[in-house]
Design an enzyme around this catalytic site. Structure first.
Site, short mmCIF file in Angstrom:
data_model
loop_
_atom_site.label_atom_id
_atom_site.label_comp_id
_atom_site.label_asym_id
_atom_site.label_seq_id
_atom_site.Cartn_x
_atom_site.Cartn_y
_atom_site.Cartn_z
N THR A 82 0.91 -1.43 -0.27
CA THR A 82 -0.18 0.00 0.11
C THR A 82 0.70 1.72 0.32
O THR A 82 0.93 2.43 -0.80
CB THR A 82 -1.35 0.38 1.11
OG1 THR A 82 -1.54 -1.05 1.10
CG2 THR A 82 -1.99 0.90 1.12
N ASN A 103 5.53 -0.75 4.26
CA ASN A 103 4.08 -0.22 5.04
C ASN A 103 4.75 0.02 5.55
O ASN A 103 5.00 1.10 6.84
CB ASN A 103 3.36 -1.00 5.29
CG ASN A 103 2.13 -1.17 4.15
OD1 ASN A 103 2.30 -0.13 3.27
ND2 ASN A 103 1.10 -1.95 3.97
N HIS A 310 -8.63 -8.98 1.97
CA HIS A 310 -7.89 -9.19 2.97
C HIS A 310 -8.43 -10.17 3.93
O HIS A 310 -7.98 -11.22 4.52
CB HIS A 310 -6.95 -8.59 3.10
CG HIS A 310 -6.24 -7.84 2.74
ND1 HIS A 310 -4.56 -8.63 2.74
CD2 HIS A 310 -5.42 -6.29 3.37
CE1 HIS A 310 -3.13 -7.38 2.41
NE2 HIS A 310 -3.92 -6.66 2.03
N ASP A 353 -2.94 0.81 -5.72
CA ASP A 353 -1.81 0.52 -5.75
C ASP A 353 -1.34 -0.31 -5.59
O ASP A 353 -0.14 -0.93 -5.52
CB ASP A 353 -1.93 1.26 -4.30
CG ASP A 353 -3.16 0.64 -2.86
OD1 ASP A 353 -3.33 -0.31 -3.50
OD2 ASP A 353 -3.10 0.98 -1.76
N HIS A 354 -1.98 -1.36 -5.41
CA HIS A 354 -1.57 -3.04 -5.98
C HIS A 354 -2.22 -3.52 -6.23
O HIS A 354 -4.28 -3.22 -6.48
CB HIS A 354 -0.55 -3.33 -4.62
CG HIS A 354 -1.92 -2.97 -3.15
ND1 HIS A 354 -2.78 -3.81 -3.30
CD2 HIS A 354 -1.60 -2.65 -2.62
CE1 HIS A 354 -3.19 -3.78 -1.67
NE2 HIS A 354 -3.20 -2.94 -1.30
#
Length: 546
Positions: A82, A103, A310, A353-354
């Site tokens: 992120t 992160n 997640h 972001d991913h």
């Protein structure tokens, strides 16, 4: 040549240049009133089309139908996390240069562990918790938002918004008027003394509405009949996670009861995106963004897609429902921009972001290779190193797919660091699920294929990364058997949406390969401002030619 002839020739040349568009006579530089960057957390590129038939006309479909889509946009660094992604989008750089390598990370010089936006020199504003002790000081390069401030002699206003501190702070840059994020402990948007001494009145007014409690006052049920979610697996699969107190990952999720004991649960529902975009509207009103004589910039991160992903994985009904609801929220937000700033007066881009891997359990059930690395990898490595070199715990960290070492002990005992790294690489490459391992200080002689080697190099900052990188096999990742995660080089983690819409953007698409680092240079070129000082990306010509 007569003086008259020279004058006539010059006039003719000037006329030709004007006709060719080389010189454009205009009173002021043409720029949009507002730039809005929307980064949808953990949004795989294929989500643009996986749920396309169920999107309404004003959200993702509008952006694709009116805007310009870069269909092959990729992350070109490792790891795909992120904070790294947001920093790369807005700096046009790579972690090796902008310094946000994860992160969080361990400083390889001091051994201190750092969170990416942690700042011990600032005080919380709007809260009394450490959630407010944050700033962009760990970001080593300027952002496109910083460069806009510089280009207009600080007259432009820049604001960052997200549930996540890092996804608000890093995009907004070093000179933002404000960056705001959610503190779960009080259900309020907060900031830090890096930006201001007190929350603006409009933020206090927004927080007083207690919108999180309102959003959590009803169960999370599917937006449509559950049997119509044909792009997802059954409602309850063994690899899906649960909220605290739940016995099964099934709809409806009893959010009123869950939220009473778990204030962070809002993040893992579509309501987190609703809250974020409502706050973004309030920020536009509060700061009068897009209403001045110069261009303003609003950065928005929709983070709940990441939390839901997640917990449940990409093939869950929860993820599908989250994107269908986000589509509606996005549609309402774009209509708001039309009304508030004016259609054609703002430039918006949407990216991520991913991405995310499929859940390991889902992969295995469908006969695809996948797995989780051995959780005892570090202890096994240290046992081997101690046996060979006679010192305990020479490998200190295993984070961000890098192995970090105890440099103080290695130096004090005069151990052969090159030999330690070589043995580490040999050990790691024998482990199940590990495809490659490489010494980052000798990357050119590694066995990594060239594309992955370049990504590893782009992500390596020697002060913030361990010296040996680990590359899992496709479908393998470090994480939990429940839900999913991200971080690797594979297309499911690195292939991103990128759509521009609005000011000076014509409808179209390109299949040319584009880097995430190209976004900031493209915006810089469109605004006629300098690109960020660490930028290595380049303007996307297909967008510029429109």
């Amino acid at each position: 040549m007569s003086k008259l002839f020279k004058t006539l020739s010059a006039l003719a040349l000037t006329g030709a240049m004007l006709q060719a568009g080389v010189i454009r006579a205009q009173k002021t530089l043409d720029r949009p009133k507002l730039v809005v960057g929307i980064v949808v957390d953990q949004m795989r590129w294929d989500y643009l089309y996986r749920y396309y038939d169920r999107y309404e006309g004003g959200g993702f479909k509008r952006m694709l139908g009116e805007g310009f889509s870069c269909e092959n946009t990729f992350i070109t660094h490792l790891p795909s996390f992120t904070a790294v992604g947001h920093s790369t989008i807005y700096t046009g750089s790579v972690p090796a240069i902008h310094g946000i390598t994860g992160n969080d990370w361990t400083d390889q010089v001091t051994g201190r562990h750092w969170y990416c936006t942690e700042d011990t020199t600032v005080q919380p504003v709007g809260t009394t918790t450490d959630a407010g002790k944050m700033s962009p000081r760990n970001l080593l390069a300027t952002t496109i938002t910083d460069e806009l401030k510089l280009a207009t002699n600080f007259r432009s206003k820049v604001v960052g918004v997200s549930l996540k501190d890092r996804a608000s702070i890093l995009p907004a840059g070093h000179m933002a008027n404000g960056a705001f994020w959610l503190d779960d402990s009080n259900g309020s948007f907060v900031t830090s003394s890096f930006y201001m001494k007190e929350l603006p009145e409009w933020v206090k007014t927004f927080n007083a509405r207690q919108l999180p409690a309102t959003l959590m006052s009803k169960p999370w049920s599917p937006l449509y009949p559950i049997n119509t979610y044909v792009q997802s697996t059954a409602d309850d699969m063994p690899w899906e996670g649960t909220f605290k107190g739940e016995t099964a990952a099934t709809f409806p999720h009893n959010m009123p009861d869950i939220y009473k004991t778990d204030k962070g649960s809002l993040r893992s529902t579509p309501s987190g995106n609703t809250l974020t975009l409502e706050f973004a509207k309030a920020a536009i009103d509060g700061y009068q963004l897009g209403a001045g004589a110069v261009t303003d910039f609003l950065t928005i991160n929709c983070a709940s897609t990441d939390y839901v992903g997640h917990k449940y994985g990409p093939n869950s009904i929860e993820v599908e429902d989250t994107y269908l609801r986000l589509d509606k929220d996005l549609s309402a937000f774009l209509r708001y921009l039309d009304q508030r700033v004016g259609k054609g007066n703002y430039l918006v881009f949407l990216s991520a972001d991913h991405g995310a891997a499929h859940s390991v359990g889902f992969m295995k059930e469908n006969a695809m290779p996948a797995g989780l690395p051995d959780g005892k990898m570090l202890s096994g490595l240290n046992s081997l190193l101690q046996e060979r070199f006679g010192a305990e715990k020479l490998a200190l960290t295993s984070e961000n797919y890098h192995i970090g070492f105890d440099h103080k002990t290695i130096a004090a005992k005069q151990l052969d660091f090159e030999a330690i790294k070589k043995l580490t690489v040999q050990y790691l490459q024998r482990l199940p699920g590990v495809q490659f391992a490489a010494d980052m200080d000798n990357l050119g002689n590694s066995s990594l294929p060239a594309p992955i080697r370049e990504m590893a190099s782009n992500g390596y900052n020697p002060k913030r990364c361990g010296s040996v990188i680990v590359i899992p096999e496709p479908g393998w990742y470090s994480g939990s058997a429940k839900g999913t995660t991200h971080g690797n080089w594979n297309p499911y983690d690195t292939h991103l949406p990128l759509v521009f819409m609005g000011w000076h953007i014509k409808h179209g698409a390109t299949n040319e390969v584009v880097s995430m680092a190209d976004i900031a240079p493209t915006i810089a070129a469109m605004l006629h401002i300098q690109m960020p000082n660490g930028a290595v990306g380049k303007p996307v010509q297909a967008v510029m030619k429109q």
